[in-house]
Motif scaffolding. Structure first.
Motif, PDB file in Angstrom:
ATOM      1  N   ASN A  42      -0.701   4.034  -3.315  1.00  0.00           N
ATOM      2  CA  ASN A  42      -2.149   3.913  -3.248  1.00  0.00           C
ATOM      3  C   ASN A  42      -2.710   4.480  -4.548  1.00  0.00           C
ATOM      4  O   ASN A  42      -2.838   5.694  -4.708  1.00  0.00           O
ATOM      5  CB  ASN A  42      -2.684   4.680  -2.042  1.00  0.00           C
ATOM      6  CG  ASN A  42      -4.177   4.555  -1.900  1.00  0.00           C
ATOM      7  OD1 ASN A  42      -4.916   4.468  -2.876  1.00  0.00           O
ATOM      8  ND2 ASN A  42      -4.632   4.563  -0.657  1.00  0.00           N
ATOM      9  N   LEU A  43      -2.998   3.607  -5.493  1.00  0.00           N
ATOM     10  CA  LEU A  43      -3.429   4.049  -6.816  1.00  0.00           C
ATOM     11  C   LEU A  43      -4.782   4.751  -6.781  1.00  0.00           C
ATOM     12  O   LEU A  43      -5.023   5.676  -7.561  1.00  0.00           O
ATOM     13  CB  LEU A  43      -3.461   2.864  -7.780  1.00  0.00           C
ATOM     14  CG  LEU A  43      -2.088   2.238  -8.053  1.00  0.00           C
ATOM     15  CD1 LEU A  43      -2.241   1.003  -8.914  1.00  0.00           C
ATOM     16  CD2 LEU A  43      -1.157   3.238  -8.707  1.00  0.00           C
ATOM     17  N   GLU A  44      -5.646   4.359  -5.879  1.00  0.00           N
ATOM     18  CA  GLU A  44      -6.945   5.029  -5.770  1.00  0.00           C
ATOM     19  C   GLU A  44      -6.761   6.477  -5.329  1.00  0.00           C
ATOM     20  O   GLU A  44      -7.337   7.397  -5.913  1.00  0.00           O
ATOM     21  CB  GLU A  44      -7.851   4.289  -4.792  1.00  0.00           C
ATOM     22  CG  GLU A  44      -9.264   4.846  -4.765  1.00  0.00           C
ATOM     23  CD  GLU A  44     -10.196   4.007  -3.907  1.00  0.00           C
ATOM     24  OE1 GLU A  44     -11.183   4.574  -3.439  1.00  0.00           O
ATOM     25  OE2 GLU A  44      -9.931   2.810  -3.716  1.00  0.00           O
ATOM     26  N   ALA A  45      -5.912   6.686  -4.330  1.00  0.00           N
ATOM     27  CA  ALA A  45      -5.652   8.048  -3.857  1.00  0.00           C
ATOM     28  C   ALA A  45      -4.924   8.866  -4.921  1.00  0.00           C
ATOM     29  O   ALA A  45      -5.252  10.029  -5.153  1.00  0.00           O
ATOM     30  CB  ALA A  45      -4.831   8.008  -2.569  1.00  0.00           C
ATOM     31  N   GLY A  98      -5.048   8.414  -8.140  1.00  0.00           N
ATOM     32  CA  GLY A  98      -6.020   8.699  -9.193  1.00  0.00           C
ATOM     33  C   GLY A  98      -6.933   9.857  -8.834  1.00  0.00           C
ATOM     34  O   GLY A  98      -7.255  10.694  -9.674  1.00  0.00           O
ATOM     35  N   ALA A  99      -7.341   9.929  -7.577  1.00  0.00           N
ATOM     36  CA  ALA A  99      -8.201  11.026  -7.137  1.00  0.00           C
ATOM     37  C   ALA A  99      -7.477  12.364  -7.257  1.00  0.00           C
ATOM     38  O   ALA A  99      -8.065  13.368  -7.686  1.00  0.00           O
ATOM     39  CB  ALA A  99      -8.654  10.790  -5.702  1.00  0.00           C
ATOM     40  N   SER A 104      -7.046  13.208 -10.987  1.00  0.00           N
ATOM     41  CA  SER A 104      -8.319  13.535 -11.635  1.00  0.00           C
ATOM     42  C   SER A 104      -8.719  14.986 -11.408  1.00  0.00           C
ATOM     43  O   SER A 104      -9.427  15.574 -12.223  1.00  0.00           O
ATOM     44  CB  SER A 104      -9.426  12.594 -11.159  1.00  0.00           C
ATOM     45  OG  SER A 104      -9.795  12.879  -9.829  1.00  0.00           O
ATOM     46  N   GLY A 126       0.803  -1.217   0.000  1.00  0.00           N
ATOM     47  CA  GLY A 126       0.000   0.000   0.000  1.00  0.00           C
ATOM     48  C   GLY A 126       0.836   1.267   0.000  1.00  0.00           C
ATOM     49  O   GLY A 126       0.311   2.368   0.156  1.00  0.00           O
ATOM     50  N   CYS A 183       1.695  10.402 -15.075  1.00  0.00           N
ATOM     51  CA  CYS A 183       0.279  10.229 -15.405  1.00  0.00           C
ATOM     52  C   CYS A 183       0.035  11.112 -16.622  1.00  0.00           C
ATOM     53  O   CYS A 183      -0.759  12.032 -16.593  1.00  0.00           O
ATOM     54  CB  CYS A 183      -0.608  10.617 -14.237  1.00  0.00           C
ATOM     55  SG  CYS A 183      -2.342  10.230 -14.513  1.00  0.00           S
TER      56      CYS A 183
END
Length: 75
Positions: A24-27, A29-30, A33, A21, A58
């Motif tokens: 954290n790809l979700e964080a 990405g947020a 974005s 972790g 990115c």
């Protein structure tokens, strides 16, 4: 985009970063974005120098759009 060849060591590091972790790809990405549309419209890339030899890339799809010759600043 071509495949990226990794040494066994680098692959182990990537796996450890994801499995623990530490990345954290979700964080991530947020965060990206929030700036993605602005970067695309401005013809910029979201490739960040985090340290002297460390980058967070990115940048897609701007390099692909440039290859296609699309001018996002028009219209």
């Amino acid at each position: 985009m071509g495949d990226i060849a990794r040494s066994e060591l680098r692959q182990e590091v990537v796996t450890a970063l994801l499995d623990t972790g530490a990345i954290n790809l979700e964080a991530a990405g947020a965060v990206f974005s929030k700036f993605g549309e602005r970067a695309i419209r401005g013809g910029d890339e979201l490739v960040l120098a985090i340290g002297k030899h460390n980058y967070w890339a990115c940048g897609w799809p701007v390099p692909v759009i440039r290859e296609l010759g699309v001018n996002l600043r028009e219209g």
